[in-house]
Design an enzyme around this catalytic site. Structure first.
Site, mmCIF file in Angstrom:
data_model
loop_
_atom_site.group_PDB
_atom_site.id
_atom_site.type_symbol
_atom_site.label_atom_id
_atom_site.label_comp_id
_atom_site.label_asym_id
_atom_site.label_seq_id
_atom_site.Cartn_x
_atom_site.Cartn_y
_atom_site.Cartn_z
ATOM 1 N N SER A 120 0.822 -1.215 0.000
ATOM 2 C CA SER A 120 0.000 0.000 0.000
ATOM 3 C C SER A 120 0.848 1.252 0.000
ATOM 4 O O SER A 120 0.315 2.358 -0.077
ATOM 5 C CB SER A 120 -0.916 0.017 1.230
ATOM 6 O OG SER A 120 -0.151 -0.067 2.421
ATOM 7 N N HIS A 141 -2.937 -3.689 -5.804
ATOM 8 C CA HIS A 141 -3.278 -3.211 -4.467
ATOM 9 C C HIS A 141 -4.774 -3.338 -4.213
ATOM 10 O O HIS A 141 -5.578 -2.603 -4.777
ATOM 11 C CB HIS A 141 -2.839 -1.748 -4.309
ATOM 12 C CG HIS A 141 -3.108 -1.187 -2.950
ATOM 13 N ND1 HIS A 141 -3.423 0.129 -2.739
ATOM 14 C CD2 HIS A 141 -3.112 -1.773 -1.727
ATOM 15 C CE1 HIS A 141 -3.618 0.328 -1.454
ATOM 16 N NE2 HIS A 141 -3.430 -0.802 -0.823
ATOM 17 N N GLU A 153 -5.959 -1.185 -7.389
ATOM 18 C CA GLU A 153 -5.014 -0.293 -8.053
ATOM 19 C C GLU A 153 -3.939 -1.152 -8.720
ATOM 20 O O GLU A 153 -3.259 -1.930 -8.047
ATOM 21 C CB GLU A 153 -4.388 0.673 -7.050
ATOM 22 C CG GLU A 153 -5.367 1.727 -6.552
ATOM 23 C CD GLU A 153 -4.750 2.666 -5.528
ATOM 24 O OE1 GLU A 153 -4.987 3.882 -5.624
ATOM 25 O OE2 GLU A 153 -4.038 2.178 -4.629
ATOM 26 N N ASN A 191 -4.623 6.140 -1.372
ATOM 27 C CA ASN A 191 -3.903 6.454 -0.136
ATOM 28 C C ASN A 191 -3.260 7.832 -0.177
ATOM 29 O O ASN A 191 -3.179 8.518 0.851
ATOM 30 C CB ASN A 191 -2.842 5.395 0.153
ATOM 31 C CG ASN A 191 -3.432 4.166 0.822
ATOM 32 O OD1 ASN A 191 -4.525 4.216 1.365
ATOM 33 N ND2 ASN A 191 -2.717 3.064 0.772
#
Length: 557
Positions: A120, A141, A153, A191
Site C-alpha cells: 500500500s 493493491h 489499483e 492512499n
C-alpha cells in the site's frame, strides 16, 4: 501472456486471506502460503470465518461456500506455487522481506508468470529490483476488506510489460473488481489522497479544534463519508497509518503530509486501534469493532430549560428552521425583518435566538435556485439590540458567516454567542456545526447541542474558525484530487473510481465537486487560503479548478 487461472498468495493475514477469498470467489484455483503451520491455520480460520459471515447474512449459500473453500489450498511450501500463473505477495511492508520473496519465486514459477505486490506504500519499482525479471512485476493493491471493496489499483513501473498490465486488468475485471491503472508513486491514488486528509484531521485534534467524536460525526454525517477519520484510522491500524504517512511524506515533502506527533506518540504507546483494543476509541477487546463508551464523570454542564426560540430572518432557510424547531416541540417566534425593533422585543424571553436572514451557507438555497439574490446580512445594530432586549441567559446565534466573537462583542455577551452551520442532509443524516469562540461557555454549547438534537440533526462542536470542520477538511481533500488530475497522474474517472470503490465514498471527489458546485468549492478554498492557519499548499485553489469555474464546465458527465 498466458491466461491466469491459478493464483498464489503469500501471506495469509487479514489482507492476504481476503485476497485468497476474492480469487476463489472468482472461480480461480488458489494456493495460499504461510511460513508456519500455526500461521497457515490462522489463515484458514480467517477464510472460514469470512465465508461463514457471508452465509449467515444470506450473501452466500452453503454449497457456494463449499465450492469457494474447495478451490483453496493452504500450505507452508513455497514450491507449491510452481503452477501459479500469478503470485501476489501480501507480506509485511519490509522491503528486504519482499525482495526475499520475489527472488525465491524466480526459481519456482515459470518465466511468464506474473509477480504482483499488494503493498500500500512501498515503491513497486524498488520491489521489482528483487527479481531477475522486473518486466513481469506489477502492483496489485486491494483494499480492506478485499471481498467487499471493489477497487484494485494496478501499478506499473517503467519496466512492466504491457501484456502483464493488460493481463492483470483483465483478471481484475473477471473477478468483479474495478481496476485503476497508475504509475508507481507513493500512496498511488487512494492512499495519497486519503493521507493528506488524515493529516489535516490529526492537526485539528492536536490543536483542540474539535473532539474525536465530533470530528467523526462531521465527516460521516456532514460530508456523507462512510466513516469519520478517527474511526477509519482505528480500522486501518494506527501503526499502518504512521508507516504509510511517512512513506508519502518522504515522497512529497509537503506540509500537507507532515507526520503527526500525536499519531507517533499513540503508536509508541501501543495504541494501534482495533487490532490492539484501543486507539482513538476503546474497544471491547483486541480485534473487535465494538466501541466501549467513555466513562461519564458526571461533569457535563447543566443546560438551561429552553422552551421558546426566536428566529430572525425570512427566506427558505429561516422558514425551514421555524418548521424544524416547531416539530422539535419549541414555541417559535419569527421576526422576518432584522430591523423591526418592535418585533425583536417579542424575543425578550426566548432561550435561543437564531439569526437566519441571509440565504447562504450549506443546506440553504442559492441564488440560482431561488431566482433572486440573497438578502443582505443584518448589520451590527441587530446584535446590539438583541443584547439589550434579551435576557442575560439567552443564547445568540447566527447561521451566517459572522464570527461568534463578533456576535459576542456586539451583543455584549460573548459567553452566550455561537455560530450555527446547517449542512444539507446526506445519506447518513444531517449535521449542524456549532462554532464557539474562546469566550463561549460550556452551558451555551450544551444548550445548542440539545436544540440541534431535538430537531433531528447531529451536532458538531468546534472552535469558530474558517470552514469549521466539514469545509476545512472536505474542500482541501477535493482540491488535492484536482491537483492530482492537473499533474496528469490519473484521470477523473480513475480518481473517482478509486475513492468510491476503494474507500466507500458515496461518489468520487469530482462527482462531489459537481454536486457542490465548482464555484462554491473555489470560494471556500479562497477563504481558507486568505484566513491562513492551514498549509497554503493544501487549500490554495488549483488553476484547473479556476478554469472549470470560468468555463462553467463540469468535471464529470
Amino acid at each position: 501472456m498466458r491466461q491466469i487461472t491459478t493464483v498464489g498468495v503469500i501471506g495469509l493475514g487479514t489482507m492476504g486471506a481476503g485476497i485468497v477469498e476474492v480469487f476463489a470467489r472468482g472461480g480461480l484455483e488458489v494456493v495460499g502460503v504461510e511460513t508456519t503451520e500455526e500461521l497457515a491455520e490462522r489463515g484458514r480460520g480467517i477464510l472460514q470465518a469470512s465465508t461463514d459471515r457471508a452465509v449467515a447474512k444470506g450473501r452466500l449459500d452453503e454449497a457456494g461456500q463449499s465450492e469457494i473453500l474447495g478451490r483453496v489450498t493452504i500450505t507452508t511450501r513455497m514450491e507449491d506455487l510452481a503452477p501459479a500463473d500469478l503470485v501476489v505477495e501480501a507480506v509485511p511492508e519490509v522491503m528486504d522481506l519482499k525482495h526475499q520473496v520475489f527472488s525465491t519465486l524466480d526459481g519456482i514459477v515459470a518465466q511468464d508468470a506474473v509477480l504482483a505486490s499488494n503493498t500500500s506504500s512501498l515503491s513497486i519499482t524498488a520491489i521489482a529490483a528483487g527479481t531477475a525479471h522486473p518486466e513481469r512485476v506489477v502492483g496489485m493493491h486491494f483494499f480492506n476488506p478485499a471481498p467487499v471493496l471493489k477497487l484494485v489499483e494496478v501499478i506499473t513501473t517503467v519496466r512492466t510489460e504491457d501484456s502483464v498490465r493488460d493481463g492483470v486488468v483483465e483478471l481484475s475485471e473477471r473477478i468483479g473488481k474495478r481496476p485503476v491503472v497508475v504509475a508507481d508513486r507513493a500512496g498511488f491514488v487512494a492512499n495519497y489522497l486519503l493521507f493528506g486528509y488524515f493529516v489535516s484531521a490529526l492537526r485539528m485534534l492536536e490543536q483542540g479544534h474539535v473532539s474525536r467524536q465530533d470530528l467523526d460525526t462531521a465527516m460521516r454525517v456532514g460530508a456523507g463519508l462512510p466513516m469519520g477519520p478517527c474511526t477509519l484510522m482505528d480500522l486501518v491500524g494506527l501503526d499502518v497509518c504512521h508507516h504509510i504517512g511517512d512513506v508519502i511524506y518522504a515522497h512529497s515533502r509537503s506540509p500537507m503530509h507532515a507526520p503527526s506527533a500525536m499519531l507517533e506518540r499513540m503508536v509508541t504507546a501501543g495504541l494501534l486501534g482495533r487490532k490492539s483494543g484501543a486507539g482513538f476509541y476503546t474497544y471491547a477487546k483486541p480485534g473487535s469493532g465494538q466501541v466501549v463508551p467513555d466513562t461519564d464523570d458526571g461533569s457535563a454542564p447543566a443546560t438551561a430549560a429552553v422552551s421558546a426560540v426566536g428566529v430572525v430572518g425570512a427566506g427558505e432557510i429561516a422558514d425551514e428552521l421555524v418548521s424544524w424547531l416547531r416539530d422539535g416541540g419549541y414555541a417559535v417566534t419569527q421576526v422576518s425583518d432584522p430591523q423591526d425593533t418592535e418585533g425583536l422585543r417579542g424575543l425578550a424571553d426566548v432561550g435561543v435566538v437564531v439569526e437566519a436572514h441571509q440565504i447562504e451557507a450549506a443546506g440553504s438555497l442559492d441564488e440560482e435556485e431561488t431566482g433572486s439574490a440573497p438578502a443582505p446580512a443584518p448589520g451590527q445594530e441587530l446584535w446590539e439590540v438583541l443584547g439589550e432586549i434579551c435576557g442575560p441567559e439567552t443564547v445568540l446565534t447566527t447561521v451566517n458567516e459572522d464570527l461568534a466573537v463578533a456576535v459576542g462583542a456586539l451583543s455584549g455577551r460573548p459567553e452566550k454567542a455561537a455560530v450555527l452551520r446547517i449542512h444539507a442532509p446526506t445519506g447518513n443524516g444531517q449535521a449542524v456545526e456549532i462554532g464557539r469562540s474562546s469566550a463561549t461557555d460550556d452551558a451555551t454549547v450544551a444548550t445548542l447541542r440539545a436544540l440541534v438534537t431535538s430537531i433531528g440533526a447531529e451536532p458538531v462542536v468546534c472552535r469558530d474558525r474558517p470552514g469549521l470542520v466539514v469545509d476545512a477538511l472536505l474542500m482541501p481533500h477535493l482540491m488535492d484530487a484536482v491537483r492530482m488530475l492537473d499533474e496528469g497522474y490519473a484521470g477523473v474517472a480513475d480518481i473517482d473510481t478509486a475513492l468510491q470503490h476503494g474507500l466507500g465514498y458515496p461518489v468520487g471527489p469530482f462527482a462531489m465537486i459537481d454536486q457542490i458546485g465548482a464555484e462554491e468549492v473555489l470560494t471556500v478554498c479562497e477563504e481558507l487560503t486568505e484566513a491562513g492557519g492551514l498549509p497554503r499548499e493544501s487549500v490554495e485553489p488549483s488553476p484547473l479548478l479556476i478554469e472549470h469555474v470560468l468555463l462553467d464546465r463540469p468535471f464529470t458527465g
